[in-house]
Design a protein around this motif. Structure first.
Motif, PDB file in Angstrom:
ATOM      1  N   GLY A   1      -3.415  -7.584  -6.030  1.00  0.00           N
ATOM      2  CA  GLY A   1      -2.087  -7.878  -5.476  1.00  0.00           C
ATOM      3  C   GLY A   1      -1.131  -8.449  -6.481  1.00  0.00           C
ATOM      4  N   SER A   2      -1.513  -8.422  -7.745  1.00  0.00           N
ATOM      5  CA  SER A   2      -0.612  -8.933  -8.766  1.00  0.00           C
ATOM      6  C   SER A   2       0.339  -7.826  -9.224  1.00  0.00           C
ATOM      7  N   ILE A   3       1.559  -8.241  -9.656  1.00  0.00           N
ATOM      8  CA  ILE A   3       2.572  -7.290 -10.122  1.00  0.00           C
ATOM      9  C   ILE A   3       2.178  -6.800 -11.494  1.00  0.00           C
ATOM     10  N   VAL A   4       2.083  -5.473 -11.598  1.00  0.00           N
ATOM     11  CA  VAL A   4       1.753  -4.890 -12.885  1.00  0.00           C
ATOM     12  C   VAL A   4       2.942  -4.116 -13.461  1.00  0.00           C
ATOM     13  N   LYS A   5       3.938  -3.842 -12.610  1.00  0.00           N
ATOM     14  CA  LYS A   5       5.127  -3.126 -13.089  1.00  0.00           C
ATOM     15  C   LYS A   5       6.306  -3.517 -12.196  1.00  0.00           C
TER      16      LYS A   5
ATOM     17  N   LEU B   1       2.269   6.389  -8.722  1.00  0.00           N
ATOM     18  CA  LEU B   1       1.464   5.246  -9.182  1.00  0.00           C
ATOM     19  C   LEU B   1       0.880   5.542 -10.567  1.00  0.00           C
ATOM     20  N   GLU B   2       0.920   4.531 -11.393  1.00  0.00           N
ATOM     21  CA  GLU B   2       0.323   4.635 -12.713  1.00  0.00           C
ATOM     22  C   GLU B   2      -0.674   3.484 -12.857  1.00  0.00           C
ATOM     23  N   PRO B   3      -1.977   3.807 -13.229  1.00  0.00           N
ATOM     24  CA  PRO B   3      -3.002   2.748 -13.318  1.00  0.00           C
ATOM     25  C   PRO B   3      -2.507   1.612 -14.220  1.00  0.00           C
ATOM     26  N   PRO B   4      -2.829   0.403 -13.966  1.00  0.00           N
ATOM     27  CA  PRO B   4      -3.806  -0.029 -12.935  1.00  0.00           C
ATOM     28  C   PRO B   4      -3.170  -0.226 -11.562  1.00  0.00           C
ATOM     29  N   ALA B   5      -1.924   0.234 -11.363  1.00  0.00           N
ATOM     30  CA  ALA B   5      -1.258   0.027 -10.076  1.00  0.00           C
ATOM     31  C   ALA B   5      -1.953   0.833  -9.008  1.00  0.00           C
ATOM     32  N   VAL B   6      -2.092   0.216  -7.828  1.00  0.00           N
ATOM     33  CA  VAL B   6      -2.727   0.899  -6.700  1.00  0.00           C
ATOM     34  C   VAL B   6      -1.804   0.966  -5.480  1.00  0.00           C
ATOM     35  N   SER B   7      -0.657   0.180  -5.527  1.00  0.00           N
ATOM     36  CA  SER B   7       0.268   0.205  -4.363  1.00  0.00           C
ATOM     37  C   SER B   7       1.677  -0.250  -4.799  1.00  0.00           C
ATOM     38  N   PHE B   8       2.659   0.009  -3.864  1.00  0.00           N
ATOM     39  CA  PHE B   8       4.060  -0.383  -4.093  1.00  0.00           C
ATOM     40  C   PHE B   8       4.454  -1.446  -3.066  1.00  0.00           C
TER      41      PHE B   8
END
Length: 730
Positions: free
Chosen positions: A76-80, A25-32
């Motif tokens: 819950g938005s897609i960041v990557k 995980l790379e910020p701001p991501a918190v989940s896959f």
């Protein structure tokens, strides 16, 4: 592990649960989050990013799984992403091959060419066809029954094509065995490994009669009016795409038959049975190269008769004699006719009818003819010569189509009421030598008959009634004068019959009328005396045959022959013992035999023949028989072979099996070796390569294994020489 990006993975099927990768995980991501072709067992741990398989993949179900992986923030938005993750499933050999039928059925023709497929089997494998897992190999495990210890069928291991083997092409016969069960096996891994999967299937093969067979005898009606050529039969090869040809068995000015490209046989012109009633020729089949495909077929053609020949009278005029006193119903003669149509068929069946009778006096229908035999009979009353001495009949002879008139004359002759009377009741005797030639007339006799001349009532037949049991004499009659000539019929022999006391009769061919009989006037006596002639001695056999060994000593008794005197006299004189009992001795060719002078001054001689077969004795030692010198090319490497042959001059039975060996001298057994090839040949080989460029003497012991065995030591000259490119000594 690593950051989220497009990735490919290869996973072997049937591997069970496993972790494939961990995304970081790379910020701001918190989940896959993962989506796509998960197959219910592919997933990702949202917080840790671990991509895993919770089960086993199956290549046969799905070979590629396409997935999308995204990184989400707190809301819950897609960041990557999304990024594509592709999982390729690797095949393992986990499926056995499967035939596409539970049982196969095929038909093979007798005499089919070996290697020519008559059916195919087919199997599939669900594994990856680009790998050995699905590469299949076919074989025949068994066939039932197997009467010849050799496989009658063969299979192409790659295509599954089943064909007759060479043995099968020769021996398959529907009359002997019309069904075979083949157990056909298929292996994956190209059949190259012991752990390959194997399946088998039953193949039921029916053997059917060959298409390539000669038709039954072809029957063609003669003198056909059809437009020619006319199709008369057909042949068919077991093989496609062949051409057909005809060639003669008989040498004929022309062969009135042809064959088309599809095997139709034609007759090219009308045939005549009376000219030739059968034909025989061969039909062959050839491939595109002009080579024979099948054995030649013999074709037989029979030309059938049609009624195309009229009856033919055997005589232009048939003359029949009838005595005046013949009673009604008597057979008086036969009218003969022939028909050139086929014998014993309706075409040659002849029927007879009296068409006219001249004169018709004293009444018509005096005669009757049997319809199917031509036998002529009187109908009712006897004929009277005073009423008519001759009758003229026209006899109609018919077959089913044609008719012919045959002319018949019936001569009414005087009744046979007079008997023959000899001029003499005793003709005395005559003396003849026993060596008188056969056919010689030795005496003449005469009797007379008062009946009508030149008829069967007056013709005289002379017969010896007594005194000649072996018919040594015969009597022939001159039909014009009725004179009898007594002749020698068989060779006379004084020793067995020195005299003939003959009683001779004179009779007529026509029967005598009732109440008249032959008496003593129709008999005479005559004596023949045979004089002795000095005959040569005779052997008991004309041909003698015996066998002796070729090595018998001089003066050995070979055999004894016996002679005798035909007159029955004892054999007299100083050489009588040699005539009565001849002892045949073995004599050397360089000396005069002791008995040759015995025939000097002898007037009567006889010959007999002796065949003397000399039985071979094993008295010739074996020798080397070579048409060319024995050599080996220099330098010698060792292991080369030269063929040598043994022979000897004795009868074949004594040299059917030779034994070859090396003599224990001249260091032969260290330098050379000898090995059997067959009953008359052996191989000679150098045992090493240390030979000089020269000629060697090789001592060889030959044994002919005869009875007794003969052994001979020969020195075989063997050249070690430089050779040309054709491997021959310079």
């Amino acid at each position: 592990s690593g950051p989220l990006k497009d990735m490919d993975f290869s996973v072997q099927e049937e591997g069970g649960p496993r972790i494939l990768h961990q995304f970081i995980l790379e910020p701001p991501a918190v989940s896959f989050r993962i989506s796509g072709e998960k197959a219910g067992i592919i997933d990702i741990e949202p917080k840790t990013g671990i991509l895993y398989i919770n089960g086993s993949l199956d290549w046969e179900t799905k070979q590629v799984h396409k997935l999308q992986v995204e990184c989400l923030n707190e809301s819950g938005s897609i960041v990557k992403g999304p990024y594509t993750v592709t999982i390729y499933v690797e095949d393992i050999n986990d499926n056995p091959p499967e035939f596409n039928q539970k049982t196969y059925f095929g038909v093979v023709r007798q005499n089919s060419r070996p290697g020519k497929p008559f059916m195919y089997v087919h199997a599939t494998d669900r594994d990856d066809p680009t790998t050995p897992h699905a590469q299949l190999s076919y074989s025949i495990l068994h066939h039932f029954p197997n009467p010849y210890d050799k496989m009658l069928f063969q299979i192409d291991n790659a295509t599954g094509a089943i064909s007759p083997s060479r043995t099968g092409s020769h021996y398959l016969d529907s009359q002997k065995q019309d069904k075979f069960l083949l157990v056909v096996s298929v292996k994956d891994m190209a059949g190259m490994t012991t752990n390959a999967f194997t399946s088998s299937v039953d193949v039921i093969v029916s053997v059917m009669e060959s298409l390539w067979k000669a038709p039954p005898t072809i029957r063609i009606k003669e003198n056909s009016t059809e437009v020619h050529p006319v199709n008369i039969s057909k042949v068919q090869s077991n093989e496609p795409d062949v051409t057909y040809a005809i060639f003669e068995k008989e040498k004929l000015p022309r062969l009135p038959f042809s064959i088309s490209e599809n095997g139709d046989i034609y007759v090219t012109e009308p045939l005549d049975r009376e000219e030739k009633d059968t034909y025989t020729f061969f039909v062959v089949s050839k491939d595109k190269m002009g080579e024979l495909v099948d054995k030649p077929l013999q074709i037989n053609v029979a030309v059938e008769d049609i009624n195309d020949n009229p009856p033919v009278c055997q005589q232009d005029l048939t003359i029949i004699e009838v005595q005046e006193n013949e009673i009604g119903g008597s057979n008086i003669g036969t009218v003969f006719a022939t028909d050139m149509d086929k014998k014993d068929t309706l075409n040659s069946r002849l029927q007879f009818h009296i068409q006219t009778q001249e004169p018709e006096f004293p009444e018509n229908n005096l005669f009757f003819i049997q319809q199917d035999t031509g036998v002529l009979q009187l109908t009712g009353r006897s004929l009277n010569k005073r009423e008519s001495a001759k009758y003229f009949l026209k006899v109609l002879v018919t077959d089913r189509k044609f008719e012919t008139i045959c002319d018949v004359e019936v001569h009414v002759i005087d009744i046979n009421d007079q008997i023959p009377i000899f001029e003499k009741s005793d003709y005395g005797s005559v003396t003849v030598a026993e060596n008188i030639p056969i056919g010689t007339v030795i005496f003449e006799i005469q009797a007379t008959d008062a009946d009508e001349p030149a008829t069967g009532s007056s013709l005289i037949i002379y017969q010896v009634k007594e005194g000649d049991p072996n018919n040594t004499l015969i009597i022939e009659t001159d039909s014009e004068t009725n004179r009898g000539f007594i002749k020698i019929n068989k060779a006379l022999d004084f020793e067995t019959m020195p005299a003939y006391n003959l009683k001779i009769s004179a009779t007529n061919p026509e029967p005598l009328v009732s109440g008249v009989q032959y008496n003593e006037s129709s008999f005479t006596n005559f004596n023949v005396f045979v004089t002795n002639v000095d005959e040569p001695p005779a052997f008991h056999k004309q041909f003698y045959k015996t066998e002796v060994s070729e090595d018998i000593p001089v003066d050995t008794l070979v055999m004894t022959v016996e002679a005798y005197d035909p007159e029955g006299d004892s054999v007299q004189g100083k050489y009588a013992q040699y005539l009565a009992w001849g002892k045949i001795l073995w004599w050397r060719g360089d000396q005069q035999p002791p008995c040759t002078r015995l025939l000097d001054n002898v007037t009567q001689k006889s010959k007999a023949y002796l065949t003397l077969h000399l039985r071979d004795v094993n008295d010739n030692p074996p020798e080397i028989a070579m048409d060319h010198p024995t050599f080996f090319c220099y330098p010698v490497s060792g292991g080369e072979k030269a063929l040598i042959q043994a022979t000897d001059a004795d009868e074949q039975i004594f040299y059917s099996k030779f034994t070859f060996s090396l003599a224990d001298e001249m260091n032969a057994r260290n330098n050379w070796e000898i090995s059997k090839f067959n009953a008359t040949h052996a191989y000679l080989s150098p045992k090493h390569g240390n030979f000089e460029e020269k000629t060697y003497d090789v001592p060889i012991i030959l044994n002919d294994n005869g009875n007794p065995p003969l052994v001979n030591k020969v020195n075989l000259k063997v050249s070690i020489c430089k050779c040309s490119s054709e491997n021959s000594c310079f």
